[in-house]
Scaffold this motif. Structure first.
Motif, PDB file in Angstrom:
ATOM      1  N   CYS A 244       0.867  -1.171   0.000  1.00 20.42           N
ATOM      2  CA  CYS A 244       0.000   0.000   0.000  1.00 20.42           C
ATOM      3  C   CYS A 244       0.904   1.221   0.000  1.00 20.42           C
ATOM      4  CB  CYS A 244      -0.884  -0.001   1.241  1.00 20.42           C
ATOM      5  SG  CYS A 244      -1.873   1.494   1.396  1.00 20.42           S
TER       6      CYS A 244
ATOM      7  N   HIS B 116       1.320   5.697  -0.991  1.00 19.42           N
ATOM      8  CA  HIS B 116       0.711   7.001  -1.217  1.00 19.42           C
ATOM      9  C   HIS B 116       1.463   7.678  -2.343  1.00 19.42           C
ATOM     10  CE1 HIS B 116      -1.473   6.691   2.561  1.00 19.42           C
ATOM     11  NE2 HIS B 116      -0.379   6.163   3.044  1.00 19.42           N
ATOM     12  N   THR B 117       0.785   8.542  -3.043  1.00 19.59           N
ATOM     13  CA  THR B 117       1.411   9.306  -4.103  1.00 19.59           C
ATOM     14  C   THR B 117       1.321  10.779  -3.758  1.00 19.59           C
ATOM     15  OG1 THR B 117       0.813   7.663  -5.758  1.00 19.59           O
ATOM     16  CG2 THR B 117       1.354   9.857  -6.560  1.00 19.59           C
TER      17      THR B 117
ATOM     18  N   LEU C 181      -2.980  10.333 -12.666  1.00 20.27           N
ATOM     19  CA  LEU C 181      -2.272   9.240 -11.995  1.00 20.27           C
ATOM     20  C   LEU C 181      -3.246   8.185 -11.476  1.00 20.27           C
ATOM     21  CD1 LEU C 181       0.461  11.252 -10.086  1.00 20.27           C
ATOM     22  CD2 LEU C 181       0.819   9.687 -11.998  1.00 20.27           C
ATOM     23  N   ALA C 182      -4.381   8.626 -10.956  1.00 19.13           N
ATOM     24  CA  ALA C 182      -5.396   7.678 -10.487  1.00 19.13           C
ATOM     25  C   ALA C 182      -5.938   6.849 -11.653  1.00 19.13           C
ATOM     26  CB  ALA C 182      -6.526   8.414  -9.777  1.00 19.13           C
ATOM     27  N   ASP C 183      -6.177   7.506 -12.776  1.00 18.86           N
ATOM     28  CA  ASP C 183      -6.638   6.781 -13.966  1.00 18.86           C
ATOM     29  C   ASP C 183      -5.602   5.754 -14.422  1.00 18.86           C
ATOM     30  OD1 ASP C 183      -8.968   8.223 -13.963  1.00 18.86           O
ATOM     31  OD2 ASP C 183      -8.348   9.603 -15.552  1.00 18.86           O
ATOM     32  N   LEU C 184      -4.331   6.157 -14.417  1.00 14.88           N
ATOM     33  CA  LEU C 184      -3.257   5.238 -14.807  1.00 14.88           C
ATOM     34  C   LEU C 184      -3.204   4.039 -13.863  1.00 14.88           C
ATOM     35  CD1 LEU C 184      -0.772   4.566 -16.551  1.00 14.88           C
ATOM     36  CD2 LEU C 184       0.577   5.962 -14.955  1.00 14.88           C
ATOM     37  N   ARG C 185      -3.336   4.296 -12.583  1.00 11.37           N
ATOM     38  CA  ARG C 185      -3.313   3.212 -11.594  1.00 11.37           C
ATOM     39  C   ARG C 185      -4.462   2.238 -11.850  1.00 11.37           C
ATOM     40  NH1 ARG C 185      -1.891  -0.787  -8.882  1.00 11.37           N
ATOM     41  NH2 ARG C 185      -2.559  -0.947  -6.756  1.00 11.37           N
ATOM     42  N   LEU C 186      -5.643   2.769 -12.081  1.00 13.23           N
ATOM     43  CA  LEU C 186      -6.789   1.895 -12.355  1.00 13.23           C
ATOM     44  C   LEU C 186      -6.593   1.097 -13.633  1.00 13.23           C
ATOM     45  CD1 LEU C 186      -9.753   4.215 -11.362  1.00 13.23           C
ATOM     46  CD2 LEU C 186      -9.031   2.124 -10.206  1.00 13.23           C
TER      47      LEU C 186
ATOM     48  N   THR D 273      -3.843   0.116 -15.009  1.00 13.03           N
ATOM     49  CA  THR D 273      -2.760  -0.866 -14.952  1.00 13.03           C
ATOM     50  C   THR D 273      -2.980  -1.931 -13.894  1.00 13.03           C
ATOM     51  OG1 THR D 273      -1.471   0.545 -13.466  1.00 13.03           O
ATOM     52  CG2 THR D 273      -1.036   0.754 -15.841  1.00 13.03           C
ATOM     53  N   SER D 274      -4.078  -1.862 -13.164  1.00 14.90           N
ATOM     54  CA  SER D 274      -4.306  -2.873 -12.127  1.00 14.90           C
ATOM     55  C   SER D 274      -5.737  -3.391 -12.143  1.00 14.90           C
ATOM     56  CB  SER D 274      -3.981  -2.299 -10.753  1.00 14.90           C
ATOM     57  OG  SER D 274      -4.867  -1.245 -10.442  1.00 14.90           O
TER      58      SER D 274
ATOM     59  N   GLY E  58      -6.269  -6.731 -10.234  1.00 20.04           N
ATOM     60  CA  GLY E  58      -5.571  -6.800  -8.957  1.00 20.04           C
ATOM     61  C   GLY E  58      -6.189  -7.852  -8.048  1.00 20.04           C
TER      62      GLY E  58
END
Length: 76
Positions: A3, A5-6, A16-21, A23-24, A27
């Motif tokens: 876990c 933080h950014t 960044l949140a869109d990229l995280r979603l 790419t995972s 999950g």
């Protein structure tokens, strides 16, 4: 389980949140459920309260230096 933080400029956060979603998408649901539980049941808040009340008078100089270095590293 990991876990993190950014810290970023406010105008970067949504991208960044869109990229995280993106790419995972596949999950681990167990990790997500565990993290959700820890963040919503109050245990993480209690942990942070204990962490912030850290009694430096109980430490020797080497331990205190190591603790402060970790705090400095994580808080910038």
């Amino acid at each position: 389980m990991r876990c993190g933080h950014t810290a970023a400029r406010p105008d970067w956060i949504e991208a960044l949140a869109d990229l995280r979603l993106a790419t995972s998408m596949f999950g681990n649901p167990l990790s997500a459920a565990l993290l959700h539980g820890v963040l919503t049941d109050g245990s993480y808040g209690r942990h942070m309260e204990r962490y912030m009340r850290f009694d430096v008078s109980m430490c020797d100089a080497e331990s205190l230096f190591a603790f402060l270095e970790r705090v400095r590293r994580w808080t910038g």
